[in-house]
Design a protein around this motif. Structure first.
Motif, short mmCIF file in Angstrom:
data_model
loop_
_atom_site.label_atom_id
_atom_site.label_comp_id
_atom_site.label_asym_id
_atom_site.label_seq_id
_atom_site.Cartn_x
_atom_site.Cartn_y
_atom_site.Cartn_z
N TYR A 30 0.83 -1.20 0.00
CA TYR A 30 0.00 0.00 0.00
C TYR A 30 0.87 1.26 0.00
O TYR A 30 0.61 2.23 -0.74
CB TYR A 30 -0.92 0.01 1.22
N LEU A 31 1.89 1.25 0.85
CA LEU A 31 2.77 2.42 0.95
C LEU A 31 3.51 2.66 -0.36
O LEU A 31 3.62 3.81 -0.83
CB LEU A 31 3.76 2.25 2.09
N ASN A 32 4.03 1.59 -0.96
CA ASN A 32 4.75 1.76 -2.23
C ASN A 32 3.82 2.25 -3.33
O ASN A 32 4.19 3.11 -4.15
CB ASN A 32 5.39 0.43 -2.64
N GLN A 33 2.59 1.73 -3.33
CA GLN A 33 1.64 2.17 -4.34
C GLN A 33 1.29 3.65 -4.15
O GLN A 33 1.23 4.42 -5.12
CB GLN A 33 0.38 1.31 -4.26
N ALA A 34 1.07 4.04 -2.89
CA ALA A 34 0.76 5.45 -2.62
C ALA A 34 1.94 6.36 -2.95
O ALA A 34 1.77 7.46 -3.50
CB ALA A 34 0.35 5.63 -1.15
#
Length: 661
Positions: free
Chosen positions: A356-360
């Protein structure tokens, strides 16, 4: 018919203007030559090409040379008139300086109008041709001149080394060639005992003939076909070898259309059209970016179109629908409670949370780069607008600069009264350096967007215009602008320094000094000085000082006039001791700090209320009053001493006889 005075002024000014204009134009043209000499030397350019370049460069440099020429010519003209007392004779005949300048003012107006049309119609064409020609010369290959003992890299893709050469036959000895035209991995090295380099008839190729040598060549493009990953190479030994090299030595003139579309090749109407079109493009791009930004969903939540009011009629609904179809009205989306982002991470595994963090992060970076690109595009368009606006303002600044420099040079020449080329040249160069620095500063600030374009381009005119008005006013009223004695006296009065008297014995005296009258004058002077000293010794409060109750200006002026008249009368005395005593008489002068308000009630109230300013002035005034009081006492003592000497000389019982010298 033209008046004789006007014709005389035109005959005095126009030859000097023409001479100084060509001198200044030659100087700025030499500056252009030294700036671009590396792009012109060694290219084998013909004389007609260089003459064409210098002609267009001279036309381009006129906006810089013309104001300096006007300043120098006006300084020299009026300096010559003042030095030869011709300007004094004109003023004595009742001709004012403005009337003397009238024909030249008309000439300056005509020159300014011509400069405007030159900037608008001629200069864009000259700049287009000059820059096109200069860029074409930059692209031309240099003349083939192989040096000895160093690598020659002017042939594209080739580094050529020659140990020595025969200048009569053109034979090269101990030749080493590094051929990088196919890339560094496919480099080719050639060694030869001797060779000869000849240019083709079309001047687009070179024939290189080599004798007794070897060639080494990497074949990295064939590495995939070999085993073990080794790089093959080829070695060749030759007795005679010919190589064809690409080398275009011709001059190819670039097309002028590309330069004509730049800001330097446009007139006022074209510049304004470009500014309007680019401004409209910026507005449309900004509106599009704003709509996209408002329509982009964040955190999975997007804006919703506004809903028409229930109480609106059908006509209003249709109008709202049409308006929403043209420009959709996007309402703000509200949530009942804030989105709990932490719960998403708690409900997920660590690997999914990192995803999620990498995508954001990737999404944020994508948005950042996208909006940075849009911002750079808008900044480029704004830079184009500023460039065109600067060139548009330049069409008018040259004409105004010509008038300003005339109204600086003409009155300044009438004030300094120094003709020739020495002093006017020094003053002109200093003033023009100041103008050039201010003008360049304003130009760069306008170009970089640190200042409005019109402010930056008119900055030099705004600074020099008050100087021209001041010098013209001083010259018309015959003010001593460069009188050092006046400035020295002003600063002495400002800081409170007193001048010492330096009275010498007169060799020829017209008037005799009457002892009785002199004693009466000294008695009145002594009484007046004692009374004012007693008045100054009284303690005055802060409010009394600002009300002007300490010392009256009229009383001080009367005392000073009495001192000077008494001293002037006694300077005719034949006695050296009287003259020595007069030199001990202090000189007093009124200072503004004695009464800052000068009888103006509003200023006195303001000074008394502004305590941080009023109190220091009050304390300084008290110290100066004490010094003035001691000087007044010294005046009284000197008056007593001189009176006593006159009494002794006028006493009949005195046996000493005074004979006139």
């Amino acid at each position: 018919m033209i008046k004789r005075l006007y014709l005389f002024m035109l005959r005095s000014f126009v030859p000097l203007l023409v001479m100084t204009f060509f001198i200044c134009l030659f100087i700025v043209l030499m500056q252009f030559l030294w700036k671009y000499i590396n792009d012109l030397v060694g290219k084998g350019l013909s004389v007609d090409l260089l003459a064409e370049l210098f002609f267009y460069a001279a036309l381009t440099m006129i906006p810089m040379a013309l104001p300096l020429a006007i300043l120098l010519a006006s300084l020299m003209t009026f300096g010559n008139l003042g030095e030869n007392f011709e300007l004094t004779a004109m003023k004595a005949a009742g001709v004012s300086l403005i009337k003397v300048m009238r024909p030249l003012i008309v000439l300056m107006v005509l020159i300014s109008i011509g400069a405007f049309f030159f900037q608008n119609n001629v200069l864009p064409i000259a700049q287009t041709k000059m820059w096109t020609l200069l860029y074409s010369m930059r692209q031309k290959s240099p003349e083939l001149e192989i040096p000895e003992g160093v690598f020659y890299d002017q042939i594209p893709g080739i580094n050529l080394y020659v140990e020595s050469k025969n200048r009569d036959t053109g034979t090269l000895y101990d030749v080493m060639i590094y051929d990088m035209s196919a890339g560094f991995d496919n480099a080719r090295v050639i060694l030869a005992d001797s060779g000869k380099l000849v240019s083709a008839s079309d001047r687009t190729h070179l024939y290189l003939t080599l004798w007794q040598g070897e060639q080494f060549e990497n074949l990295s493009d064939q590495q995939a076909a070999t085993s073990m990953g080794s790089t093959p190479y080829r070695r060749e030994t030759f007795d005679f070898k010919e190589i064809l090299l690409s080398f275009d030595a011709n001059f190819n003139r670039m097309d002028e259309d590309g330069m004509r579309n730049q800001y330097v090749g446009k007139n006022i109407s074209e510049l304004q059209a470009t500014i309007d079109s680019v401004s409209h493009r910026i507005d449309s791009v900004g509106a599009t970016n704003s709509k996209e930004l408002r329509a982009t969903p964040f955190l999975g939540i997007g804006p919703t179109p506004s809903v028409p009011r229930p109480d609106s009629d059908a006509a209003d609904d249709r109008a709202a629908a049409i308006e929403s179809s043209a420009t959709p009205d996007l309402a703000e989306v509200t949530m009942d409670k804030p989105l709990n982002v932490d719960s998403i991470f708690r409900a997920s595994t660590s690997g999914r949370a990192i995803a999620y963090l990498n995508q954001a992060l990737n999404k944020a970076r994508r948005y950042q780069s996208e909006y940075q690109f849009k911002g750079i595009t808008v900044d480029d368009n704004r830079r184009v607008i500023r460039r065109h606006a600067i060139e548009l303002q330049k069409k008018f600044t040259l004409s105004f600069a010509c008038i300003i420099f005339f109204f600086i040079g003409a009155p300044l020449g009438a004030i300094i009264r120094k003709g020739g080329l020495g002093m006017p040249l020094v003053i002109s160069v200093l003033l023009f350096i100041v103008y050039y620095i201010i003008d360049n500063t304003g130009y760069k600030m306008a170009r970089d967007g640190k200042m409005e374009v019109w402010q930056g381009m008119w900055l030099s005119a705004a600074v020099l215009l008050p100087l021209g008005v001041f010098l013209t006013y001083k010259a018309v009223h015959d003010s001593a602008v460069f009188n050092m004695d006046a400035y020295r006296a002003f600063f002495r009065s400002l800081i409170g320094l007193r001048e010492k008297r330096n009275i010498a014995m007169k060799e020829v005296r017209i008037n005799d000094v009457d002892s009785t009258e002199a004693i009466d004058m000294l008695s009145r002077l002594r009484s007046e000085a004692i009374n004012m000293a007693a008045c100054l010794n009284q303690k005055r409060s802060y409010l009394c000082y600002w009300k002007g109750l300490t010392v009256a200006h009229s009383s001080f002026a009367s005392l000073r006039a009495n001192i000077e008249s008494t001293v002037e009368y006694l300077t005719d005395s034949p006695r050296p001791d009287i003259i020595d005593s007069l030199n001990a008489m202090p000189t007093v002068a009124w200072r503004w700090i004695y009464d800052p308000s000068d009888g103006r009630k509003a200023l006195s109230v303001l000074g008394a209320v502004l305590v941080p300013i009023g109190v220091p002035l009050y304390l300084i005034a008290l110290l100066d009053f004490r010094r003035l009081s001691s000087e007044l006492k010294q005046i009284a003592e000197v008056a007593d001493t001189i009176a006593a000497k006159l009494n002794r000389s006028s006493n009949p019982t005195n046996t000493e006889t005074i004979r006139p010298q």
